[in-house]
Motif scaffolding. Sequence first.
Motif, PDB file in Angstrom:
ATOM      1  N   PHE A  47       0.842  -1.193   0.000  1.00 30.88           N
ATOM      2  CA  PHE A  47       0.000   0.000   0.000  1.00 30.88           C
ATOM      3  C   PHE A  47       0.881   1.248   0.000  1.00 30.88           C
ATOM      4  CE2 PHE A  47      -3.607   2.581   0.926  1.00 30.88           C
ATOM      5  CZ  PHE A  47      -3.234   3.493   1.898  1.00 30.88           C
ATOM      6  N   VAL A  48       0.532   2.209  -0.842  1.00 28.60           N
ATOM      7  CA  VAL A  48       1.238   3.491  -0.886  1.00 28.60           C
ATOM      8  C   VAL A  48       0.382   4.589  -0.271  1.00 28.60           C
ATOM      9  CG1 VAL A  48       2.180   5.271  -2.404  1.00 28.60           C
ATOM     10  CG2 VAL A  48       2.578   2.851  -2.913  1.00 28.60           C
ATOM     11  N   GLY A  49      -0.864   4.660  -0.696  1.00 30.43           N
ATOM     12  CA  GLY A  49      -1.751   5.685  -0.169  1.00 30.43           C
ATOM     13  C   GLY A  49      -3.133   5.564  -0.771  1.00 30.43           C
ATOM     14  N   ALA A  50      -4.056   6.344  -0.233  1.00 26.09           N
ATOM     15  CA  ALA A  50      -5.430   6.310  -0.726  1.00 26.09           C
ATOM     16  C   ALA A  50      -6.084   7.673  -0.535  1.00 26.09           C
ATOM     17  CB  ALA A  50      -6.235   5.236  -0.003  1.00 26.09           C
ATOM     18  N   ILE A  51      -7.141   7.883  -1.291  1.00 27.49           N
ATOM     19  CA  ILE A  51      -7.874   9.146  -1.228  1.00 27.49           C
ATOM     20  C   ILE A  51      -9.357   8.849  -1.203  1.00 27.49           C
ATOM     21  CG2 ILE A  51      -7.866   9.400  -3.754  1.00 27.49           C
ATOM     22  CD1 ILE A  51      -7.460  12.465  -3.247  1.00 27.49           C
ATOM     23  N   THR A  52     -10.079   9.624  -0.421  1.00 29.35           N
ATOM     24  CA  THR A  52     -11.513   9.397  -0.303  1.00 29.35           C
ATOM     25  C   THR A  52     -12.261   9.802  -1.567  1.00 29.35           C
ATOM     26  OG1 THR A  52     -11.708  11.572   0.731  1.00 29.35           O
ATOM     27  CG2 THR A  52     -11.554   9.670   2.207  1.00 29.35           C
ATOM     28  N   TRP A  53     -13.522   9.510  -1.605  1.00 29.90           N
ATOM     29  CA  TRP A  53     -14.362   9.722  -2.771  1.00 29.90           C
ATOM     30  C   TRP A  53     -14.334  11.194  -3.219  1.00 29.90           C
ATOM     31  CZ3 TRP A  53     -15.140   7.012   1.545  1.00 29.90           C
ATOM     32  CH2 TRP A  53     -15.446   5.656   1.427  1.00 29.90           C
ATOM     33  N   PHE A  68       5.068  11.948  -1.000  1.00 25.44           N
ATOM     34  CA  PHE A  68       4.063  11.633  -2.014  1.00 25.44           C
ATOM     35  C   PHE A  68       2.745  12.313  -1.672  1.00 25.44           C
ATOM     36  CE2 PHE A  68       5.790   7.237  -3.570  1.00 25.44           C
ATOM     37  CZ  PHE A  68       7.038   7.806  -3.751  1.00 25.44           C
ATOM     38  N   THR A  69       2.023  12.718  -2.714  1.00 21.78           N
ATOM     39  CA  THR A  69       0.724  13.346  -2.541  1.00 21.78           C
ATOM     40  C   THR A  69      -0.262  12.787  -3.557  1.00 21.78           C
ATOM     41  OG1 THR A  69       1.756  15.410  -1.792  1.00 21.78           O
ATOM     42  CG2 THR A  69      -0.544  15.513  -2.473  1.00 21.78           C
ATOM     43  N   ILE A  70      -1.419  12.383  -3.058  1.00 17.43           N
ATOM     44  CA  ILE A  70      -2.478  11.879  -3.934  1.00 17.43           C
ATOM     45  C   ILE A  70      -3.550  12.957  -4.079  1.00 17.43           C
ATOM     46  CG2 ILE A  70      -4.252  10.119  -4.252  1.00 17.43           C
ATOM     47  CD1 ILE A  70      -2.547   8.264  -2.534  1.00 17.43           C
ATOM     48  N   SER A  71      -4.028  13.115  -5.293  1.00 20.83           N
ATOM     49  CA  SER A  71      -5.122  14.044  -5.552  1.00 20.83           C
ATOM     50  C   SER A  71      -6.034  13.415  -6.604  1.00 20.83           C
ATOM     51  CB  SER A  71      -4.592  15.390  -6.040  1.00 20.83           C
ATOM     52  OG  SER A  71      -3.853  15.227  -7.237  1.00 20.83           O
ATOM     53  N   ARG A  72      -7.216  13.960  -6.737  1.00 20.58           N
ATOM     54  CA  ARG A  72      -8.139  13.434  -7.738  1.00 20.58           C
ATOM     55  C   ARG A  72      -8.963  14.560  -8.331  1.00 20.58           C
ATOM     56  NH1 ARG A  72     -11.741   9.057  -5.001  1.00 20.58           N
ATOM     57  NH2 ARG A  72     -12.800   9.031  -7.028  1.00 20.58           N
ATOM     58  N   GLN A  82       1.641  12.362  -6.966  1.00 19.56           N
ATOM     59  CA  GLN A  82       2.815  13.217  -7.107  1.00 19.56           C
ATOM     60  C   GLN A  82       3.903  12.676  -6.196  1.00 19.56           C
ATOM     61  OE1 GLN A  82       3.444  15.958  -9.128  1.00 19.56           O
ATOM     62  NE2 GLN A  82       5.525  15.805  -8.316  1.00 19.56           N
ATOM     63  N   MET A  83       5.040  12.334  -6.768  1.00 20.39           N
ATOM     64  CA  MET A  83       6.139  11.736  -6.012  1.00 20.39           C
ATOM     65  C   MET A  83       7.338  12.677  -6.047  1.00 20.39           C
ATOM     66  SD  MET A  83       5.772   7.779  -7.270  1.00 20.39           S
ATOM     67  CE  MET A  83       6.204   8.160  -8.970  1.00 20.39           C
ATOM     68  N   ASN A  84       7.711  13.148  -4.891  1.00 15.48           N
ATOM     69  CA  ASN A  84       8.850  14.054  -4.776  1.00 15.48           C
ATOM     70  C   ASN A  84       9.981  13.394  -3.995  1.00 15.48           C
ATOM     71  OD1 ASN A  84       7.323  16.077  -6.063  1.00 15.48           O
ATOM     72  ND2 ASN A  84       6.512  16.805  -4.116  1.00 15.48           N
ATOM     73  N   ARG A  85      11.178  13.924  -4.168  1.00 12.68           N
ATOM     74  CA  ARG A  85      12.359  13.420  -3.448  1.00 12.68           C
ATOM     75  C   ARG A  85      12.440  11.908  -3.548  1.00 12.68           C
ATOM     76  NH1 ARG A  85      10.006  16.596   0.332  1.00 12.68           N
ATOM     77  NH2 ARG A  85       9.975  14.996   1.957  1.00 12.68           N
ATOM     78  N   LEU A  86      12.373  11.433  -4.767  1.00 10.78           N
ATOM     79  CA  LEU A  86      12.365   9.990  -4.992  1.00 10.78           C
ATOM     80  C   LEU A  86      13.673   9.341  -4.562  1.00 10.78           C
ATOM     81  CD1 LEU A  86      10.444   9.970  -8.355  1.00 10.78           C
ATOM     82  CD2 LEU A  86       9.816   8.633  -6.333  1.00 10.78           C
TER      83      LEU A  86
END
Length: 124
Positions: A47-53, A68-72, A82-86
């Motif tokens: 699992f990396v991450g998740a975002i609500t509806w 990391f940042t998830i958006s929709r 969005q993956m930063n400082r990989l």
Amino acid sequence: QVQLVESGGGLVQAGDSLRLSCTASERTFSRYLMGWFRQAPGKERDFVGAITWSGAYTTYADSVKGRFTISRDNAKNTVSLQMNRLKPQDTAVYYCAAATEWANRVRESAYNYWGQGTQVTVSS
């Protein structure tokens, strides 16, 4: 049946940024919470991450929190990672997935639909 297609993977250097996108075929995209998982060679899918509806709330694995940042965008049926400082240890195939139960969001079994995956390789 929801079809998910990821894009945006590639080869980058440590410290770089990369943005993955996942587009859904289903017009009821907003009914699903969306998750991101990754699988490194020889390892289980994590699992990396998740975002609500609505996109109002996100949650992340400790290993990516703060980077990391998830958006929709429900109007475009798209979720992004969005993956930063990989880091080299971020190297994996990344998958987006759709589910309906937030309580089980970290579990693969909670997700009904999966994309085909996109490769991210981070060189040191």
